[in-house]
Design a protein around this motif. Structure first.
Motif, PDB file in Angstrom:
ATOM      1  N   LEU A  59      37.189 -19.617  78.127  1.00 43.91           N
ATOM      2  CA  LEU A  59      38.629 -19.374  78.225  1.00 43.91           C
ATOM      3  C   LEU A  59      38.924 -17.873  78.260  1.00 43.91           C
ATOM      4  N   LYS A  60      38.245 -17.123  77.388  1.00 43.81           N
ATOM      5  CA  LYS A  60      38.430 -15.662  77.372  1.00 43.81           C
ATOM      6  C   LYS A  60      38.031 -15.060  78.716  1.00 43.81           C
ATOM      7  N   LEU A  61      36.930 -15.570  79.274  1.00 48.75           N
ATOM      8  CA  LEU A  61      36.439 -15.054  80.552  1.00 48.75           C
ATOM      9  C   LEU A  61      37.446 -15.330  81.669  1.00 48.75           C
ATOM     10  N   GLN A 103      43.627 -11.919  75.947  1.00 51.06           N
ATOM     11  CA  GLN A 103      42.788 -11.501  77.082  1.00 51.06           C
ATOM     12  C   GLN A 103      43.611 -11.091  78.294  1.00 51.06           C
ATOM     13  N   LEU A 104      44.889 -11.425  78.319  1.00 45.99           N
ATOM     14  CA  LEU A 104      45.775 -10.946  79.385  1.00 45.99           C
ATOM     15  C   LEU A 104      46.353  -9.572  79.069  1.00 45.99           C
ATOM     16  N   SER A 105      46.352  -9.182  77.805  1.00 47.08           N
ATOM     17  CA  SER A 105      47.081  -7.977  77.399  1.00 47.08           C
ATOM     18  C   SER A 105      46.207  -6.980  76.650  1.00 47.08           C
ATOM     19  N   PHE A 106      46.184  -7.093  75.326  1.00 43.38           N
ATOM     20  CA  PHE A 106      45.483  -6.109  74.513  1.00 43.38           C
ATOM     21  C   PHE A 106      44.014  -5.975  74.884  1.00 43.38           C
ATOM     22  N   GLY A 107      43.354  -7.111  75.200  1.00 38.40           N
ATOM     23  CA  GLY A 107      41.925  -7.070  75.495  1.00 38.40           C
ATOM     24  C   GLY A 107      41.566  -6.066  76.576  1.00 38.40           C
ATOM     25  N   PRO A 108      41.995  -6.302  77.837  1.00 38.60           N
ATOM     26  CA  PRO A 108      41.651  -5.358  78.902  1.00 38.60           C
ATOM     27  C   PRO A 108      42.567  -4.137  78.982  1.00 38.60           C
ATOM     28  N   ILE A 109      43.867  -4.291  78.729  1.00 37.44           N
ATOM     29  CA  ILE A 109      44.811  -3.199  78.969  1.00 37.44           C
ATOM     30  C   ILE A 109      44.668  -2.078  77.922  1.00 37.44           C
ATOM     31  N   GLY A 110      44.289  -2.440  76.696  1.00 35.16           N
ATOM     32  CA  GLY A 110      44.075  -1.409  75.685  1.00 35.16           C
ATOM     33  C   GLY A 110      43.013  -0.411  76.114  1.00 35.16           C
ATOM     34  N   TRP A 111      41.868  -0.930  76.558  1.00 37.83           N
ATOM     35  CA  TRP A 111      40.781  -0.045  77.014  1.00 37.83           C
ATOM     36  C   TRP A 111      41.166   0.693  78.300  1.00 37.83           C
ATOM     37  N   LEU A 112      41.922   0.039  79.157  1.00 40.18           N
ATOM     38  CA  LEU A 112      42.356   0.682  80.395  1.00 40.18           C
ATOM     39  C   LEU A 112      43.257   1.882  80.098  1.00 40.18           C
TER      40      LEU A 112
END
Length: 507
Positions: A358-360, A419-428
């Motif tokens: 699901l995370k993927l 995984q739609l928000s903090f997961g990828p966008i924080g690192w971005l």
């Protein structure tokens, strides 16, 4: 088959490099690239998609190894503590010793990210990733071959140092070498690789959990990836922006460095027109000179001017990323699914794999839309869902304890929205907002805040749960999520489609 890339601008003209790869370069208006302030705009960049793959892939392996450690350790601790399958005489670990095995890499990551503050600008992004791959490799080998508990903890610590260095340097290298048109997608894909690593770790753990000394195989399985990452980073060119920054600060001959940066950018863009690449290098140099990058950054500058604003944005995002309860919600995943009827050990393993899938999937969705929708819409929508999920979890533990489906829905909603928000966008965002001169040090502080916040939430959760109760604690996380929404609305800028120089000018 030719790779075709075009800017979002309405006018573009095709050109071909010497290998026949068709490149689309937008023709910018005179004001875009010839304003009184020199500025490299997104419209000025031309690139080949095929050439952008490897400069992303090898640094992203650092994220995959981080995720793999999380997934594999969940199975390794079960194997290590088993009297029948541990294969050791020291399997009877205390809670403190188990905590050191699980958290050893986190302690190492804290040290690694702190060390990056002082060595990042000296080593450069590429060499820092090479050092990270070596630390990963030594740590994995020591852990897998550990003859006693002490050596195992040392191995976990060294692997963690690799995590700290890789999670600092990988987003910087990708951000500084990726074309601005797909920068958001590529950096978000790094989060995809972290989740993919977690899923691989769960799968490998499931395969070896009942094998004699299976924990050794779980940790050893990461070593080929460490080697591939190290060799790949040695082959890739250095970041042209880092090379030019060093030159403007008097570290080397400017003309020689400029030629080197041009060659590196040619490789990164797929050998597009040398004149066009040279023009991009000149624009980056002009921008560095305009903003005073020729002076070496001091420690106090990290907390002044534009870097202070970038620090507030970056550290605020990664802080809220952790204190909205991400480690704790995942910690409760097994309990929640057990209450829904998944009680067996094999069920728990399968649930971990399903959560990983699901995370993927949700990270993949974020990757596909981040450069179309932008950063702020994903953050606002995702964090809103996180807040709703946390309040639902709170209501389950306080009002609807018999309705396990409420907890399951809340858990899935939380994981998907994270995984739609903090997961990828924080690192971005932390890889985009810092000025070039202070990017290495600023990002190291942000990464340190990330791991420190993770440790804080992980270690404080159980005492707080005993003190105020699970339901109230999840409600508190929900309130923090609402506060993070206010922070995003008021502080976080939109960086979609902008070059790093344009983002710096916008702050």
């Amino acid at each position: 088959m030719a790779s075709k890339v075009s800017s979002t601008s309405s006018s573009s003209s095709p050109s071909q490099d010497e290998r026949g790869v068709e490149i689309h370069v937008s023709a910018p208006a005179p004001d875009d690239c010839e304003a009184s302030r020199p500025l490299l705009t997104a419209a000025c960049e031309a690139y080949s998609v095929s050439a952008a793959i490897l400069p992303f892939f090898f640094p992203a392996l650092g994220g995959l190894l981080y995720g793999y450690d999380i997934g594999a350790t969940s199975g390794a601790t079960i194997s290590l503590k088993s009297s029948t399958s541990s294969g050791t005489t020291w399997y009877n670990l205390s809670s403190v010793q188990t905590g050191l095995v699980v958290s050893g890499s986190l302690y190492g990551a804290l040290i690694g990210s702190a060390t990056a503050f002082t060595i990042a600008d000296f080593l450069g992004r590429r060499r820092e990733l090479v050092v990270a791959s070596i630390s990963y490799l030594i740590g994995a080998l020591l852990t897998a071959a550990a003859p006693n508990f002490l050596i195992m903890v040392v191995g976990r610590f060294l692997y963690g140092i690799g995590i700290g260095l890789a999670m600092h340097a990988a987003p910087m290298y990708i951000a500084e070498t990726a074309p601005s048109q797909i920068r958001g997608m590529l950096i978000s894909l790094k989060e995809f690789f972290i989740v993919l690593g977690m899923l691989l770790g769960y799968i490998v753990g499931n395969l070896y959990v009942e094998v004699l000394s299976g924990w050794r195989y779980m940790y050893a399985a990461s070593t080929p990836i460490c080697v591939i990452m190290g060799i790949g980073m040695c082959w890739l060119p250095a970041s042209p922006r880092w090379l030019l920054l060093c030159a403007t600060q008097g570290k080397g001959d400017l003309r020689e460095t400029k030629d080197n940066a041009t060659r590196c950018l040619c490789r990164l863009r797929g050998q597009t027109s040398p004149d066009l690449v040279s023009e991009q290098v000149n624009l980056i140099l002009d921008e560095l000179s305009y903003v005073g990058e020729e002076k070496k950054a001091g420690f106090s500058e990290v907390f002044q001017g534009k870097c202070l604003k970038a620090m507030i944005i970056g550290c605020g995002l990664v802080f809220f990323q952790q204190v909205t309860g991400q480690p704790s919600v995942l910690y409760y995943a097994a309990t929640i699914f057990q209450s829904a009827g998944f009680s067996g050990a094999s069920d728990a393993t399968r649930v971990s794999i399903l959560l990983g899938l699901l995370k993927l999937i949700m990270t993949g969705v974020a990757v596909l839309v981040v450069d179309k929708l932008g950063r702020r819409p994903l953050l606002i929508g995702g964090v809103s869902g996180i807040a709703v999920a946390l309040f639902l979890l709170s209501s389950y533990y306080t009002l609807f304890s018999g309705a396990s489906y409420v907890a399951v829905i809340a858990l899935l909603l939380y994981v998907g929205c994270y995984q739609l928000s903090f997961g990828p966008i924080g690192w971005l965002m932390i890889s985009e907002v810092f000025p070039l001169k202070l990017r290495g040090r600023g990002l190291s502080v942000a990464v340190l805040v990330n791991f420190a916040s993770n440790a804080l939430v992980t270690f404080a959760f159980s005492p707080l749960e005993d003190l105020i109760g699970t339901g109230v604690l999840f409600a508190s996380f929900g309130v923090i999520a609402v506060a993070s929404l206010v922070f995003i609305f008021c502080i976080v800028p939109e960086t979609k489609g902008l070059t790093l120089e344009e983002i710096e000018a916008k702050l």
